[in-house]
Write a protein that holds these residues in place. Structure first.
Motif, PDB file in Angstrom:
ATOM      1  N   GLY A   1      25.357 -32.515  -0.958  1.00 42.68           N
ATOM      2  CA  GLY A   1      24.368 -33.417  -1.560  1.00 42.68           C
ATOM      3  C   GLY A   1      24.546 -34.847  -1.109  1.00 42.68           C
ATOM      4  N   THR A   2      25.806 -35.294  -1.001  1.00 47.40           N
ATOM      5  CA  THR A   2      26.053 -36.657  -0.516  1.00 47.40           C
ATOM      6  C   THR A   2      25.606 -36.823   0.932  1.00 47.40           C
ATOM      7  N   GLY A   3      25.870 -35.812   1.757  1.00 47.45           N
ATOM      8  CA  GLY A   3      25.458 -35.881   3.155  1.00 47.45           C
ATOM      9  C   GLY A   3      23.951 -35.914   3.310  1.00 47.45           C
ATOM     10  N   ILE A   4      23.246 -35.095   2.527  1.00 54.18           N
ATOM     11  CA  ILE A   4      21.783 -35.090   2.606  1.00 54.18           C
ATOM     12  C   ILE A   4      21.203 -36.430   2.166  1.00 54.18           C
ATOM     13  N   ALA A   5      21.774 -36.990   1.095  1.00 56.39           N
ATOM     14  CA  ALA A   5      21.292 -38.298   0.632  1.00 56.39           C
ATOM     15  C   ALA A   5      21.521 -39.377   1.679  1.00 56.39           C
ATOM     16  N   ARG A   6      22.661 -39.305   2.370  1.00 51.39           N
ATOM     17  CA  ARG A   6      22.948 -40.288   3.415  1.00 51.39           C
ATOM     18  C   ARG A   6      21.982 -40.131   4.591  1.00 51.39           C
ATOM     19  N   ILE A   7      21.721 -38.894   4.967  1.00 53.80           N
ATOM     20  CA  ILE A   7      20.784 -38.649   6.073  1.00 53.80           C
ATOM     21  C   ILE A   7      19.391 -39.145   5.713  1.00 53.80           C
ATOM     22  N   ARG A   8      18.981 -38.882   4.468  1.00 54.95           N
ATOM     23  CA  ARG A   8      17.662 -39.358   4.043  1.00 54.95           C
ATOM     24  C   ARG A   8      17.567 -40.870   4.094  1.00 54.95           C
ATOM     25  N   SER A   9      18.628 -41.553   3.654  1.00 58.53           N
ATOM     26  CA  SER A   9      18.595 -43.015   3.675  1.00 58.53           C
ATOM     27  C   SER A   9      18.549 -43.555   5.097  1.00 58.53           C
ATOM     28  N   GLN A  10      19.201 -42.850   6.037  1.00 59.74           N
ATOM     29  CA  GLN A  10      19.196 -43.301   7.418  1.00 59.74           C
ATOM     30  C   GLN A  10      17.860 -43.064   8.101  1.00 59.74           C
ATOM     31  N   TRP A  11      17.190 -41.980   7.745  1.00 63.73           N
ATOM     32  CA  TRP A  11      15.923 -41.640   8.391  1.00 63.73           C
ATOM     33  C   TRP A  11      14.718 -42.167   7.630  1.00 63.73           C
TER      34      TRP A  11
ATOM     35  N   PRO B   1      13.474 -45.300   7.285  1.00 62.56           N
ATOM     36  CA  PRO B   1      12.581 -46.183   8.056  1.00 62.56           C
ATOM     37  C   PRO B   1      11.702 -45.427   9.041  1.00 62.56           C
ATOM     38  N   LEU B   2      12.254 -44.398   9.689  1.00 58.66           N
ATOM     39  CA  LEU B   2      11.446 -43.618  10.625  1.00 58.66           C
ATOM     40  C   LEU B   2      10.339 -42.869   9.893  1.00 58.66           C
ATOM     41  N   ALA B   3      10.675 -42.321   8.719  1.00 60.08           N
ATOM     42  CA  ALA B   3       9.659 -41.623   7.929  1.00 60.08           C
ATOM     43  C   ALA B   3       8.556 -42.583   7.482  1.00 60.08           C
ATOM     44  N   ALA B   4       8.941 -43.811   7.119  1.00 54.89           N
ATOM     45  CA  ALA B   4       7.938 -44.803   6.723  1.00 54.89           C
ATOM     46  C   ALA B   4       7.045 -45.170   7.903  1.00 54.89           C
ATOM     47  N   PHE B   5       7.640 -45.302   9.087  1.00 55.24           N
ATOM     48  CA  PHE B   5       6.846 -45.629  10.274  1.00 55.24           C
ATOM     49  C   PHE B   5       5.875 -44.504  10.617  1.00 55.24           C
ATOM     50  N   VAL B   6       6.325 -43.255  10.487  1.00 57.87           N
ATOM     51  CA  VAL B   6       5.442 -42.116  10.743  1.00 57.87           C
ATOM     52  C   VAL B   6       4.306 -42.086   9.727  1.00 57.87           C
ATOM     53  N   SER B   7       4.622 -42.389   8.461  1.00 59.25           N
ATOM     54  CA  SER B   7       3.583 -42.440   7.435  1.00 59.25           C
ATOM     55  C   SER B   7       2.568 -43.538   7.727  1.00 59.25           C
ATOM     56  N   LEU B   8       3.044 -44.682   8.226  1.00 58.45           N
ATOM     57  CA  LEU B   8       2.139 -45.773   8.591  1.00 58.45           C
ATOM     58  C   LEU B   8       1.218 -45.365   9.735  1.00 58.45           C
TER      59      LEU B   8
END
Length: 289
Positions: A24-34, A36-43
């Motif tokens: 769970g900690t690893g997934i949360a860290r990966i989500r936080s790192q990705w 900005p990219l997800a926000a850019f794709v949404s934009l």
């Protein structure tokens, strides 16, 4: 009476809990790192939706023309005076800098050409875009953000009315139209300002100044300026709309979204201006990017 004992966990259960917590900690860290990219794709996805919706609504004659007229007049009313107020001091600074440089290199006869080329290619579309991002873009973001927290956007979707078709497309087209028109007005006032400064403060003959205008600037530069203004207007509207429809946390979130939209617009506009100028220079060549 003896206190109840805490349940004992077997080594297998302890190992499973440790693996689950670590995963769970690893997934949360990966989500936080990705994120900005997800926000850019949404934009980007919203931008594609708005452009395709523009073509579709015009082709099917479902375009919200009344909303377009209202937004166009509002954008003209709030952006024209600030843009002109910025263009005049910008023209003064540009004329002084180019005039001093021209005198140092012995090319005083090309002062008008240098000023005009810089205004047409760079100054005019950037002034227009910054005014649209700071004034019209913030208004669009605040309006959509307020509608979001009042759940008006959700109500439109429940009634089967597309938010993109009804609200976003008219605002984008209104911003593009005003941007192209305002770009011409800003261009004229800035060139007239550089002419006045060059004639009054640097003692240049007005006839020689105007005669050198077409030495470097061509019609291709004018089309580049108009294209930049239109592209910047689309970017300003997409960013402002994306920030507005993703607003959360009540009225405070609306203010944060407006601030974030203006800052993000400024960054993207300067980056886009650099890219477009470099691409144009590589394709067509010529002085200045």
């Amino acid at each position: 009476m003896a206190p109840p004992r805490a349940p004992r966990h077997s080594p297998d259960e302890t190992l499973l809990e440790g693996l689950r917590d670590g995963l769970g900690t690893g997934i949360a860290r990966i989500r936080s790192q990705w994120r900005p990219l997800a926000a850019f794709v949404s934009l980007l996805r919203l931008g594609v939706q708005m452009i395709t919706a523009t073509v579709r609504t015009i082709a099917t004659k479902n375009f919200a023309f009344e909303e377009f007229v209202v937004q166009t007049w509002y954008t003209i009313r709030v952006c024209t005076l600030p843009a002109l107020a910025v263009s005049m001091p910008f023209g003064v600074i540009l004329a002084l800098q180019v005039g001093v440089l021209a005198q140092e290199v012995g090319a005083v006869a090309f002062t008008g050409a240098g000023n005009t080329l810089a205004v047409v290619r760079q100054a005019s579309p950037m002034i227009t875009a910054l005014m649209l991002a700071g004034v019209a873009g913030s208004a669009i973001c605040a309006d959509l953000g307020a509608r979001k927290i009042r759940e008006e956007l959700d109500a439109l979707e429940v009634m089967g009315i597309s938010v993109v078709d009804r609200l976003l497309v008219p605002r984008m087209l209104a911003t593009v139209v005003v941007s192209v028109l305002l770009n011409g007005v800003v261009m004229f006032f800035t060139i007239m300002t550089t002419l006045g400064v060059s004639v009054v403060l640097q003692d240049l003959p007005p006839g020689a100044y105007l005669a050198s205008v077409t030495t470097l600037a061509t019609m291709g530069d004018l089309w580049l300026s108009l294209a930049k203004a239109a592209i910047f207007a689309v970017m300003c509207t997409v960013v402002a709309a994306w920030k507005g429809i993703n607003t959360s946390s009540g009225p405070t979130g609306v203010g944060d979204a407006v601030t974030s939209a203006v800052v993000l617009n400024f960054i993207l506009l300067f980056a886009a201006n650099f890219v477009i100028s470099q691409v144009h220079t590589q394709i067509s060549g010529g002085p200045l990017g």
